[in-house]
Design a protein around this motif. Sequence first.
Motif, PDB file in Angstrom:
ATOM      1  N   THR A   1       0.851  -1.192   0.000  1.00  0.00           N
ATOM      2  CA  THR A   1       0.000   0.000   0.000  1.00  0.00           C
ATOM      3  C   THR A   1       0.885   1.239   0.000  1.00  0.00           C
ATOM      4  O   THR A   1       1.840   1.325   0.772  1.00  0.00           O
ATOM      5  CB  THR A   1      -0.913   0.021   1.242  1.00  0.00           C
ATOM      6  OG1 THR A   1      -1.716  -1.154   1.244  1.00  0.00           O
ATOM      7  CG2 THR A   1      -1.820   1.243   1.236  1.00  0.00           C
ATOM      8  N   TYR A   2       0.564   2.202  -0.862  1.00  0.00           N
ATOM      9  CA  TYR A   2       1.413   3.388  -0.991  1.00  0.00           C
ATOM     10  C   TYR A   2       0.629   4.508  -1.680  1.00  0.00           C
ATOM     11  O   TYR A   2      -0.319   4.248  -2.434  1.00  0.00           O
ATOM     12  CB  TYR A   2       2.673   3.061  -1.808  1.00  0.00           C
ATOM     13  CG  TYR A   2       2.384   2.216  -3.018  1.00  0.00           C
ATOM     14  CD1 TYR A   2       1.989   2.790  -4.218  1.00  0.00           C
ATOM     15  CD2 TYR A   2       2.454   0.828  -2.943  1.00  0.00           C
ATOM     16  CE1 TYR A   2       1.691   2.013  -5.311  1.00  0.00           C
ATOM     17  CE2 TYR A   2       2.148   0.039  -4.032  1.00  0.00           C
ATOM     18  CZ  TYR A   2       1.764   0.639  -5.216  1.00  0.00           C
ATOM     19  OH  TYR A   2       1.441  -0.135  -6.298  1.00  0.00           O
ATOM     20  N   PRO A   3       0.981   5.766  -1.433  1.00  0.00           N
ATOM     21  CA  PRO A   3       0.283   6.896  -2.056  1.00  0.00           C
ATOM     22  C   PRO A   3       0.655   7.044  -3.524  1.00  0.00           C
ATOM     23  O   PRO A   3       1.775   6.708  -3.934  1.00  0.00           O
ATOM     24  CB  PRO A   3       0.766   8.100  -1.238  1.00  0.00           C
ATOM     25  CG  PRO A   3       2.102   7.682  -0.717  1.00  0.00           C
ATOM     26  CD  PRO A   3       2.014   6.207  -0.474  1.00  0.00           C
ATOM     27  N   LYS A   4      -0.282   7.552  -4.325  1.00  0.00           N
ATOM     28  CA  LYS A   4      -0.053   7.816  -5.746  1.00  0.00           C
ATOM     29  C   LYS A   4       0.089   9.326  -5.936  1.00  0.00           C
ATOM     30  O   LYS A   4      -0.827  10.010  -6.392  1.00  0.00           O
ATOM     31  CB  LYS A   4      -1.212   7.269  -6.574  1.00  0.00           C
ATOM     32  CG  LYS A   4      -1.371   5.763  -6.525  1.00  0.00           C
ATOM     33  CD  LYS A   4      -0.309   5.064  -7.355  1.00  0.00           C
ATOM     34  CE  LYS A   4      -0.523   5.251  -8.827  1.00  0.00           C
ATOM     35  NZ  LYS A   4       0.491   4.525  -9.626  1.00  0.00           N
TER      36      LYS A   4
ATOM     37  N   GLN B   1      -6.784  12.436  -1.966  1.00  0.00           N
ATOM     38  CA  GLN B   1      -5.570  11.631  -1.910  1.00  0.00           C
ATOM     39  C   GLN B   1      -5.886  10.261  -2.518  1.00  0.00           C
ATOM     40  O   GLN B   1      -6.957   9.692  -2.279  1.00  0.00           O
ATOM     41  CB  GLN B   1      -5.054  11.495  -0.484  1.00  0.00           C
ATOM     42  CG  GLN B   1      -6.040  10.935   0.517  1.00  0.00           C
ATOM     43  CD  GLN B   1      -5.539  11.043   1.949  1.00  0.00           C
ATOM     44  OE1 GLN B   1      -4.533  11.687   2.224  1.00  0.00           O
ATOM     45  NE2 GLN B   1      -6.242  10.412   2.883  1.00  0.00           N
TER      46      GLN B   1
ATOM     47  N   THR C   1      -4.570   6.377  -3.008  1.00  0.00           N
ATOM     48  CA  THR C   1      -3.704   5.330  -2.479  1.00  0.00           C
ATOM     49  C   THR C   1      -3.921   4.059  -3.286  1.00  0.00           C
ATOM     50  O   THR C   1      -5.060   3.709  -3.599  1.00  0.00           O
ATOM     51  CB  THR C   1      -4.008   5.041  -0.998  1.00  0.00           C
ATOM     52  OG1 THR C   1      -3.932   6.262  -0.255  1.00  0.00           O
ATOM     53  CG2 THR C   1      -3.021   4.043  -0.419  1.00  0.00           C
TER      54      THR C   1
ATOM     55  N   THR D   1      -3.329  -0.107  -3.645  1.00  0.00           N
ATOM     56  CA  THR D   1      -3.070  -1.335  -2.897  1.00  0.00           C
ATOM     57  C   THR D   1      -2.932  -2.510  -3.858  1.00  0.00           C
ATOM     58  O   THR D   1      -3.790  -2.702  -4.736  1.00  0.00           O
ATOM     59  CB  THR D   1      -4.197  -1.633  -1.894  1.00  0.00           C
ATOM     60  OG1 THR D   1      -4.275  -0.578  -0.934  1.00  0.00           O
ATOM     61  CG2 THR D   1      -3.946  -2.941  -1.164  1.00  0.00           C
TER      62      THR D   1
ATOM     63  N   TRP E   1      -7.517   1.234  -6.191  1.00  0.00           N
ATOM     64  CA  TRP E   1      -7.224   2.624  -5.857  1.00  0.00           C
ATOM     65  C   TRP E   1      -8.254   3.077  -4.821  1.00  0.00           C
ATOM     66  O   TRP E   1      -9.463   2.858  -4.998  1.00  0.00           O
ATOM     67  CB  TRP E   1      -7.322   3.520  -7.090  1.00  0.00           C
ATOM     68  CG  TRP E   1      -6.075   3.491  -7.920  1.00  0.00           C
ATOM     69  CD1 TRP E   1      -5.044   2.609  -7.832  1.00  0.00           C
ATOM     70  CD2 TRP E   1      -5.734   4.401  -8.978  1.00  0.00           C
ATOM     71  NE1 TRP E   1      -4.076   2.895  -8.768  1.00  0.00           N
ATOM     72  CE2 TRP E   1      -4.473   3.986  -9.477  1.00  0.00           C
ATOM     73  CE3 TRP E   1      -6.357   5.495  -9.543  1.00  0.00           C
ATOM     74  CZ2 TRP E   1      -3.833   4.649 -10.526  1.00  0.00           C
ATOM     75  CZ3 TRP E   1      -5.733   6.164 -10.590  1.00  0.00           C
ATOM     76  CH2 TRP E   1      -4.482   5.748 -11.078  1.00  0.00           C
TER      77      TRP E   1
ATOM     78  N   GLU F   1      -4.808   8.832   6.188  1.00  0.00           N
ATOM     79  CA  GLU F   1      -4.238   8.101   5.070  1.00  0.00           C
ATOM     80  C   GLU F   1      -4.114   6.616   5.405  1.00  0.00           C
ATOM     81  O   GLU F   1      -3.998   6.226   6.563  1.00  0.00           O
ATOM     82  CB  GLU F   1      -2.856   8.658   4.705  1.00  0.00           C
ATOM     83  CG  GLU F   1      -2.884  10.071   4.166  1.00  0.00           C
ATOM     84  CD  GLU F   1      -1.532  10.519   3.655  1.00  0.00           C
ATOM     85  OE1 GLU F   1      -0.652   9.652   3.478  1.00  0.00           O
ATOM     86  OE2 GLU F   1      -1.358  11.718   3.436  1.00  0.00           O
ATOM     87  N   HIS F   2      -4.145   5.781   4.345  1.00  0.00           N
ATOM     88  CA  HIS F   2      -3.895   4.364   4.528  1.00  0.00           C
ATOM     89  C   HIS F   2      -2.442   4.158   4.943  1.00  0.00           C
ATOM     90  O   HIS F   2      -1.542   4.862   4.488  1.00  0.00           O
ATOM     91  CB  HIS F   2      -4.166   3.607   3.227  1.00  0.00           C
ATOM     92  CG  HIS F   2      -5.617   3.528   2.870  1.00  0.00           C
ATOM     93  ND1 HIS F   2      -6.311   4.596   2.345  1.00  0.00           N
ATOM     94  CD2 HIS F   2      -6.502   2.510   2.967  1.00  0.00           C
ATOM     95  CE1 HIS F   2      -7.563   4.229   2.113  1.00  0.00           C
ATOM     96  NE2 HIS F   2      -7.705   2.974   2.486  1.00  0.00           N
TER      97      HIS F   2
ATOM     98  N   GLU G   1       1.121   2.929   4.955  1.00  0.00           N
ATOM     99  CA  GLU G   1       1.997   2.492   3.874  1.00  0.00           C
ATOM    100  C   GLU G   1       2.691   1.183   4.246  1.00  0.00           C
ATOM    101  O   GLU G   1       3.111   0.979   5.380  1.00  0.00           O
ATOM    102  CB  GLU G   1       3.035   3.580   3.579  1.00  0.00           C
ATOM    103  CG  GLU G   1       3.889   3.315   2.361  1.00  0.00           C
ATOM    104  CD  GLU G   1       4.760   4.512   1.983  1.00  0.00           C
ATOM    105  OE1 GLU G   1       5.933   4.297   1.684  1.00  0.00           O
ATOM    106  OE2 GLU G   1       4.232   5.649   2.006  1.00  0.00           O
TER     107      GLU G   1
ATOM    108  N   SER H   1       5.632  -1.190  -5.782  1.00  0.00           N
ATOM    109  CA  SER H   1       4.713  -0.370  -6.581  1.00  0.00           C
ATOM    110  C   SER H   1       4.885  -0.581  -8.084  1.00  0.00           C
ATOM    111  O   SER H   1       3.928  -0.451  -8.847  1.00  0.00           O
ATOM    112  CB  SER H   1       4.897   1.112  -6.237  1.00  0.00           C
ATOM    113  OG  SER H   1       6.217   1.547  -6.556  1.00  0.00           O
TER     114      SER H   1
END
Length: 304
Positions: free
Chosen positions: A17-20, A113, A115, A117, A156, A165-166, A168, A174
């Motif tokens: 899991t990470y931000p886009k 935002q 995110t 996954t 997404w 935020e989820h 990370e 990624s």
Amino acid sequence: MLALSEFVSKHLSATATYPKHDIGVISITGTDAKKFLQGQTTCDINKLSAEAGLYGAICSNKGRIICNFFMLQKDDSILMLMSQDLIASSLTHLKKYAVFFKTDLTDATGMFQITETLSVSHESTKPEQFAEQLPITTDMGSIQLQLLSYPFNIHWHVTQANQTEHQESNPILSGLSLLAARPLIQLEQSENLLPQWINMQTTGGISFTKGCYTGQEIVARMQYRGKSKKQLALATWQGDMDTQQALLDSEGKNLGQVLSVEQIGDDHIAQIILNQDITECSELFLDGAKIHLIELPYQQPFAD
């Protein structure tokens, strides 16, 4: 050709899991929003709902992609998620047509935002092609858009910028998202590609029954009468290479170009555009070294 499921299993054993941060958002509102977009996009806006998102493109009069996007509906707004460096030019293009409709377009990137996954999937059957509609679920204000279910899951999560935020995890993975073979182009590629060159006819990005939109005549002609064999493929290699160079066969013939590339451990993963049918590519070289094709997560498309 390398098996996609085996390649994924080699890298993905836990959820990532990470931000886009590279994704921007255009918000379209107003009573004419869908009517306006139906005349500008390759996808059928009538199939957009709170439960179903879309993948599509906005094209020039010459059928070249100005931008492509994932789209979802949030309350009274339609959100277009695309490469952030295309937001300004896409708004400029769309606003030339929007003046004839009761609709407003704004850059809403700062309001949301995104995110991503990645997770292991239990789906074992490769689809012939991707469906036009993307499943959507909503939970506590978070909209979850499913982009892939075979051979792994990609979701997404779209939330308000002020929400928690989820957490990370495993962001090093990624680059695996390229294996969905459903690219979002960037500014440097804008107006250089036809939708079929990145397989949008197979990945649910083009409706051939919706009627007219800007560039539709060229896109339809390419589908039914075109002779171009350009198509998107997946490739991998190890070691650093100059990805600006052309892809060549063993005799030095130009077979295509690298569209985008990511690295996971020792492996580089790339989306490439081939100039000929993938079945005709016995060997492929980049920067003097042999690279390996990976099978797509859907059946290989044919341009004609």
